[in-house]
Design an enzyme around this catalytic site. Sequence first.
Site, PDB file in Angstrom:
ATOM      1  N   ASN A  33      -5.576  -0.897  13.149  1.00  0.00           N
ATOM      2  CA  ASN A  33      -6.618  -1.829  12.429  1.00  0.00           C
ATOM      3  C   ASN A  33      -5.878  -3.049  12.218  1.00  0.00           C
ATOM      4  O   ASN A  33      -4.920  -3.198  11.359  1.00  0.00           O
ATOM      5  CB  ASN A  33      -6.993  -1.032  11.199  1.00  0.00           C
ATOM      6  N   ASN A  80       0.908  -1.407  -0.043  1.00  0.00           N
ATOM      7  CA  ASN A  80      -0.088   0.110   0.193  1.00  0.00           C
ATOM      8  C   ASN A  80       0.788   1.365   0.072  1.00  0.00           C
ATOM      9  O   ASN A  80       0.898   2.221   0.616  1.00  0.00           O
ATOM     10  CB  ASN A  80      -1.182   0.044   1.120  1.00  0.00           C
ATOM     11  N   ASP A 103       3.326  -5.734  11.505  1.00  0.00           N
ATOM     12  CA  ASP A 103       2.465  -4.733  11.065  1.00  0.00           C
ATOM     13  C   ASP A 103       2.961  -3.356  11.391  1.00  0.00           C
ATOM     14  O   ASP A 103       2.258  -2.395  11.670  1.00  0.00           O
ATOM     15  CB  ASP A 103       0.936  -4.826  11.556  1.00  0.00           C
TER      16      ASP A 103
HETATM   17 ZN   LIG Z   1      -3.847  -4.732   7.559  1.00  0.00          ZN
END
Ligand SMILES: [Zn+2]
Length: 430
Positions: A277, A91, A304
């Site tokens: 998230n 992303n 993450d």
């Molecule tokens: Zn994610």
Amino acid sequence: MTAYLITGARILGGEVADLLIDNGEIVATGTNLQAPDGTTTIDAAGLVALPGLVDLHTHLREPGREDAETVFTGTRAAAKGGFTAVFAMANTDPVADTAGVVEQVWRLGRDAGYADVYPIGAVTVGRKGTQLAELGAMADSAARVRVFSDDGDCVWDAALMRRALEYVKAFDGVIAQHAQEPRLTQGAQMNEGALSGVLGLTGWPSVAEEAIIARDILLNAHVGSKLHVCHLSTKGSVEIVRAAKRRGLEVTAEVTPHHLLLTEDLAASYNPVYKVNPPLRTKADVEAVREGLADGTIDIVATDHAPHPVEDKDCEWSAAAFGMTGLETALSVVQHAMVDTKLLTWAEVADRMSYRPAAIGQAADHGQPLVAGAPANVVLYDPRVERTVVPEESVSLSRNTPFDGMTLPGKVVATFLRGTPTVLDGELTR
Ligand SMILES: [Zn+2]
């Protein structure tokens, strides 16, 4: 290339042995090893030696958000945390959905030299969830992409998810899903429950994660491909994956360090450093993910690591970005939550943070046992010390650590990437 003799380390927390590293490899293990002239000796008495850690889920932000992190700064943070390989999420801006972008990220990682960077390719064009990206071209590129994810967003269209799972079978790829049913989580700000009602923040219900995981496991069983579940966070998710594995269905799953330690109660501070998230969940969920990691239902820990600049985090909760940094604190959090609680041994930590993530991502040089002939990707870790987390001491470009001010055990003393130290005496070597 300098040779290194590491003396008296506890290999995977167990037997005490020396490791001789030369020419990028572990050339010998044992006691009273004789070192060639010019060898640098490192006294590792009391330190735990682990294979270099592998993070299957890192946001390096480059290209596009170099104000938050770059491949250079992110891999420096990785090295400081004991990682020798990181998988960079897609992303970015532009999105890593073409051979050109994944090769760019891969080259930046190679040139930085702090950790091997394995780019993750987007599943869909622009991560928009409507059209499959050039998965085959990314797999055939110099970056040899094997993991694909729209992370940050869920591949919610079941037909498209099925096609993606089918497509990657041609080159033994894996689809890593951010499991979040979008209609059930519109405007979600924190875990849905009594507390979200009290705080007046829109809730993110557990079922939105669990419904996608259950659906994807069935889709994957139908097409016979490889599914990996990103940052699983609820008790129900653990139960679904456990039941699937009992039935012999192919699925792997990860949990983050923060979901192993922190709970939704922190949201009561309205401090957006705790906004992430999937959201921080309840105490029962934390206990369930710890159990799931201990019994192997959850295969791996993945950070993450999601760096954000101050302006994206230092605002009111609802306006703040989701995400937390995590590369530099991961091993300490795992020690605190899993090793000091006797839920995992150090050998099992090596399994969950090195062997298995390397196997899922097909990082051939990584996740190898510490034996002669293996690439010298090694971390030396001191589990005996305690430290207070100070965000300003981070080498990441961003400071959004939820562990600010917490006292955590352990410290990475040295990290070797193919025989070259990236960290020595707890500091980056360059
Ligand atoms: Zn994610």
